[in-house]
Design a protein around this motif. Structure first.
Motif, mmCIF file in Angstrom:
data_model
loop_
_atom_site.group_PDB
_atom_site.id
_atom_site.type_symbol
_atom_site.label_atom_id
_atom_site.label_comp_id
_atom_site.label_asym_id
_atom_site.label_seq_id
_atom_site.Cartn_x
_atom_site.Cartn_y
_atom_site.Cartn_z
ATOM 1 N N TYR A 24 0.806 -1.225 0.000
ATOM 2 C CA TYR A 24 0.000 0.000 0.000
ATOM 3 C C TYR A 24 0.844 1.283 0.000
ATOM 4 O O TYR A 24 0.574 2.181 -0.807
ATOM 5 C CB TYR A 24 -0.953 -0.022 1.190
ATOM 6 N N PRO A 25 1.861 1.418 0.860
ATOM 7 C CA PRO A 25 2.644 2.672 0.850
ATOM 8 C C PRO A 25 3.318 2.991 -0.482
ATOM 9 O O PRO A 25 3.270 4.150 -0.922
ATOM 10 C CB PRO A 25 3.660 2.467 1.971
ATOM 11 N N PRO A 26 3.928 2.018 -1.175
ATOM 12 C CA PRO A 26 4.508 2.377 -2.478
ATOM 13 C C PRO A 26 3.466 2.836 -3.499
ATOM 14 O O PRO A 26 3.745 3.725 -4.311
ATOM 15 C CB PRO A 26 5.180 1.093 -2.957
ATOM 16 N N ILE A 27 2.287 2.265 -3.450
ATOM 17 C CA ILE A 27 1.231 2.690 -4.378
ATOM 18 C C ILE A 27 0.840 4.140 -4.105
ATOM 19 O O ILE A 27 0.692 4.945 -5.031
ATOM 20 C CB ILE A 27 0.019 1.744 -4.283
ATOM 21 N N VAL A 28 0.698 4.490 -2.844
ATOM 22 C CA VAL A 28 0.362 5.873 -2.486
ATOM 23 C C VAL A 28 1.490 6.810 -2.899
ATOM 24 O O VAL A 28 1.250 7.885 -3.457
ATOM 25 C CB VAL A 28 0.067 5.981 -0.974
ATOM 26 N N LEU A 29 2.740 6.416 -2.669
ATOM 27 C CA LEU A 29 3.878 7.254 -3.045
ATOM 28 C C LEU A 29 3.973 7.441 -4.558
ATOM 29 O O LEU A 29 4.365 8.511 -5.030
ATOM 30 C CB LEU A 29 5.171 6.656 -2.506
ATOM 31 N N ILE A 30 3.607 6.428 -5.319
ATOM 32 C CA ILE A 30 3.613 6.558 -6.776
ATOM 33 C C ILE A 30 2.608 7.617 -7.211
ATOM 34 O O ILE A 30 2.922 8.478 -8.038
ATOM 35 C CB ILE A 30 3.311 5.201 -7.444
ATOM 36 N N PHE A 31 1.401 7.586 -6.650
ATOM 37 C CA PHE A 31 0.397 8.582 -7.023
ATOM 38 C C PHE A 31 0.814 9.987 -6.573
ATOM 39 O O PHE A 31 0.588 10.962 -7.294
ATOM 40 C CB PHE A 31 -0.971 8.220 -6.450
ATOM 41 N N ILE A 32 1.438 10.105 -5.411
ATOM 42 C CA ILE A 32 1.909 11.416 -4.956
ATOM 43 C C ILE A 32 2.995 11.945 -5.888
ATOM 44 O O ILE A 32 2.985 13.117 -6.282
ATOM 45 C CB ILE A 32 2.413 11.340 -3.498
ATOM 46 N N SER A 33 3.946 11.094 -6.254
ATOM 47 C CA SER A 33 5.041 11.549 -7.111
ATOM 48 C C SER A 33 4.551 11.890 -8.519
ATOM 49 O O SER A 33 5.000 12.880 -9.107
ATOM 50 C CB SER A 33 6.149 10.504 -7.165
ATOM 51 N N GLY A 79 1.536 12.940 -9.302
ATOM 52 C CA GLY A 79 0.783 14.185 -9.170
ATOM 53 C C GLY A 79 1.687 15.388 -9.001
ATOM 54 O O GLY A 79 1.469 16.439 -9.609
ATOM 55 N N ALA A 80 2.739 15.237 -8.189
ATOM 56 C CA ALA A 80 3.690 16.341 -8.006
ATOM 57 C C ALA A 80 4.426 16.635 -9.309
ATOM 58 O O ALA A 80 4.655 17.803 -9.654
ATOM 59 C CB ALA A 80 4.671 15.991 -6.899
ATOM 60 N N ALA A 81 4.792 15.589 -10.051
ATOM 61 C CA ALA A 81 5.457 15.803 -11.337
ATOM 62 C C ALA A 81 4.540 16.526 -12.320
ATOM 63 O O ALA A 81 4.990 17.394 -13.075
ATOM 64 C CB ALA A 81 5.898 14.463 -11.917
ATOM 65 N N ALA A 82 3.259 16.203 -12.308
ATOM 66 C CA ALA A 82 2.315 16.878 -13.197
ATOM 67 C C ALA A 82 2.156 18.348 -12.827
ATOM 68 O O ALA A 82 2.108 19.216 -13.704
ATOM 69 C CB ALA A 82 0.965 16.172 -13.155
ATOM 70 N N VAL A 83 2.104 18.631 -11.534
ATOM 71 C CA VAL A 83 1.983 20.023 -11.091
ATOM 72 C C VAL A 83 3.233 20.810 -11.462
ATOM 73 O O VAL A 83 3.153 21.925 -11.999
ATOM 74 C CB VAL A 83 1.721 20.084 -9.566
ATOM 75 N N ILE A 84 4.398 20.260 -11.205
ATOM 76 C CA ILE A 84 5.647 20.951 -11.521
ATOM 77 C C ILE A 84 5.774 21.143 -13.024
ATOM 78 O O ILE A 84 6.180 22.218 -13.494
ATOM 79 C CB ILE A 84 6.844 20.173 -10.953
ATOM 80 N N SER A 85 5.418 20.134 -13.793
ATOM 81 C CA SER A 85 5.486 20.250 -15.256
ATOM 82 C C SER A 85 4.552 21.321 -15.773
ATOM 83 O O SER A 85 4.910 22.088 -16.681
ATOM 84 C CB SER A 85 5.135 18.899 -15.882
ATOM 85 N N SER A 86 3.356 21.401 -15.204
ATOM 86 C CA SER A 86 2.415 22.425 -15.669
ATOM 87 C C SER A 86 2.869 23.821 -15.276
ATOM 88 O O SER A 86 2.592 24.780 -15.991
ATOM 89 C CB SER A 86 1.024 22.153 -15.116
ATOM 90 N N LEU A 87 3.578 23.947 -14.166
ATOM 91 C CA LEU A 87 4.087 25.257 -13.762
ATOM 92 C C LEU A 87 5.262 25.705 -14.625
ATOM 93 O O LEU A 87 5.446 26.898 -14.859
ATOM 94 C CB LEU A 87 4.499 25.231 -12.287
ATOM 95 N N LEU A 88 6.054 24.765 -15.089
ATOM 96 C CA LEU A 88 7.236 25.108 -15.866
ATOM 97 C C LEU A 88 6.949 25.314 -17.338
ATOM 98 O O LEU A 88 7.783 25.875 -18.063
ATOM 99 C CB LEU A 88 8.299 24.011 -15.699
ATOM 100 N N THR A 89 5.819 24.869 -17.829
ATOM 101 C CA THR A 89 5.517 24.981 -19.264
ATOM 102 C C THR A 89 4.404 26.005 -19.520
ATOM 103 O O THR A 89 3.410 25.701 -20.148
ATOM 104 C CB THR A 89 5.096 23.617 -19.841
#
Length: 55
Positions: A33-42, A44-54
């Motif tokens: 369970y923890p790795p699955i949650v961490l995958i979704f967090i990472s 989501g964070a990558a999508a937010v950072i990517s949208s801010l940089l582009t």
């Protein structure tokens, strides 16, 4: 993705009596369970950072 991670965290919270969630009582769930949650967090964070940089 961040919303999915938040929902996964919310449903895994222990009850008011301190018992773990029903699906976390199985032997493999606390390991998987923890790795699955961490995958979704990472993701989501990558999508937010990517949208801010582009802008």
């Amino acid at each position: 993705m961040l919303a999915i991670a938040a929902i996964l965290i919310f449903i895994a919270l222990p009850t008011k009596a301190g018992d773990p969630a029903k699906f976390l009582r199985f032997s493999a769930a606390p390991v998987l369970y923890p790795p699955i949650v961490l995958i979704f967090i990472s993701l989501g964070a990558a999508a937010v950072i990517s949208s801010l940089l582009t802008k």
